[in-house]
Design a protein around this motif. Structure first.
Motif, PDB file in Angstrom:
ATOM      1  N   VAL A  76     148.001 -12.102  32.656  1.00  0.00           N
ATOM      2  CA  VAL A  76     148.041 -11.368  31.386  1.00  0.00           C
ATOM      3  C   VAL A  76     147.981  -9.861  31.648  1.00  0.00           C
ATOM      4  O   VAL A  76     148.699  -9.079  31.014  1.00  0.00           O
ATOM      5  CB  VAL A  76     146.905 -11.831  30.442  1.00  0.00           C
ATOM      6  CG1 VAL A  76     146.758 -10.900  29.246  1.00  0.00           C
ATOM      7  CG2 VAL A  76     147.153 -13.259  29.975  1.00  0.00           C
ATOM      8  N   ALA A  77     147.154  -9.441  32.587  1.00  0.00           N
ATOM      9  CA  ALA A  77     147.072  -8.022  32.938  1.00  0.00           C
ATOM     10  C   ALA A  77     148.393  -7.525  33.513  1.00  0.00           C
ATOM     11  O   ALA A  77     148.817  -6.396  33.232  1.00  0.00           O
ATOM     12  CB  ALA A  77     145.932  -7.781  33.927  1.00  0.00           C
ATOM     13  N   LYS A  78     149.061  -8.367  34.294  1.00  0.00           N
ATOM     14  CA  LYS A  78     150.369  -8.005  34.867  1.00  0.00           C
ATOM     15  C   LYS A  78     151.407  -7.851  33.756  1.00  0.00           C
ATOM     16  O   LYS A  78     152.221  -6.924  33.777  1.00  0.00           O
ATOM     17  CB  LYS A  78     150.803  -9.062  35.884  1.00  0.00           C
ATOM     18  CG  LYS A  78     152.138  -8.807  36.516  1.00  0.00           C
ATOM     19  CD  LYS A  78     152.114  -7.641  37.464  1.00  0.00           C
ATOM     20  CE  LYS A  78     153.422  -7.567  38.224  1.00  0.00           C
ATOM     21  NZ  LYS A  78     153.416  -6.521  39.207  1.00  0.00           N
ATOM     22  N   VAL A  79     151.378  -8.759  32.777  1.00  0.00           N
ATOM     23  CA  VAL A  79     152.301  -8.658  31.640  1.00  0.00           C
ATOM     24  C   VAL A  79     152.043  -7.354  30.879  1.00  0.00           C
ATOM     25  O   VAL A  79     152.989  -6.659  30.487  1.00  0.00           O
ATOM     26  CB  VAL A  79     152.170  -9.890  30.710  1.00  0.00           C
ATOM     27  CG1 VAL A  79     152.885  -9.661  29.391  1.00  0.00           C
ATOM     28  CG2 VAL A  79     152.703 -11.129  31.403  1.00  0.00           C
ATOM     29  N   HIS A  80     150.770  -7.003  30.699  1.00  0.00           N
ATOM     30  CA  HIS A  80     150.427  -5.749  30.033  1.00  0.00           C
ATOM     31  C   HIS A  80     150.992  -4.555  30.811  1.00  0.00           C
ATOM     32  O   HIS A  80     151.558  -3.628  30.213  1.00  0.00           O
ATOM     33  CB  HIS A  80     148.910  -5.638  29.893  1.00  0.00           C
ATOM     34  CG  HIS A  80     148.464  -4.370  29.256  1.00  0.00           C
ATOM     35  ND1 HIS A  80     148.634  -4.092  27.929  1.00  0.00           N
ATOM     36  CD2 HIS A  80     147.859  -3.279  29.792  1.00  0.00           C
ATOM     37  CE1 HIS A  80     148.154  -2.881  27.667  1.00  0.00           C
ATOM     38  NE2 HIS A  80     147.674  -2.379  28.777  1.00  0.00           N
ATOM     39  N   LEU A  81     150.857  -4.590  32.115  1.00  0.00           N
ATOM     40  CA  LEU A  81     151.376  -3.522  32.964  1.00  0.00           C
ATOM     41  C   LEU A  81     152.888  -3.406  32.829  1.00  0.00           C
ATOM     42  O   LEU A  81     153.435  -2.316  32.647  1.00  0.00           O
ATOM     43  CB  LEU A  81     150.986  -3.790  34.426  1.00  0.00           C
ATOM     44  CG  LEU A  81     151.443  -2.783  35.473  1.00  0.00           C
ATOM     45  CD1 LEU A  81     150.773  -1.439  35.239  1.00  0.00           C
ATOM     46  CD2 LEU A  81     151.121  -3.304  36.860  1.00  0.00           C
TER      47      LEU A  81
END
Length: 104
Positions: A76-81
């Protein structure tokens, strides 16, 4: 929208993703060591039987779920990035279009 420059927002999101990715990777990388420690607690029974008991335990199930949840959080953090990167590109294109229209 945050008032910080895009580069700073991207840096913060990148650091957040890196921390979460490291946590997930650590859990995944230590899974076999965790299993070995739990098998050793069974003492003198055959290793395959001890491994079966460990993998059937609620504790092992909880550990695997913890690994999966950590990977989900990192993803999820990667998608946000990546979303932030795409927003910057969209903003950059809009600015370029605005400048082109202003010249016309």
């Amino acid at each position: 929208m945050d008032n910080k420059p895009w580069s700073e927002q991207y840096r913060l999101a990148g650091e957040d993703w890196a921390d979460k990715e490291a946590a997930a990777q650590l859990l995944e990388d230590t899974k076999s060591a965790y299993l070995a420690q739990k098998v050793a607690e069974y003492g003198d029974i055959p290793v395959n039987r001890a491994e079966q008991k460990v993998k059937a335990s609620k504790e092992w199930d909880a550990h695997i779920r913890k690994i999966v949840e950590a990977r989900k959080i990192a993803n999820v953090a990667k998608v946000h990035l990546e979303t932030m990167k795409m927003r910057y590109n969209e903003w950059n294109n809009e600015e370029a279009n605005r400048r082109t229209e202003a010249r016309l």
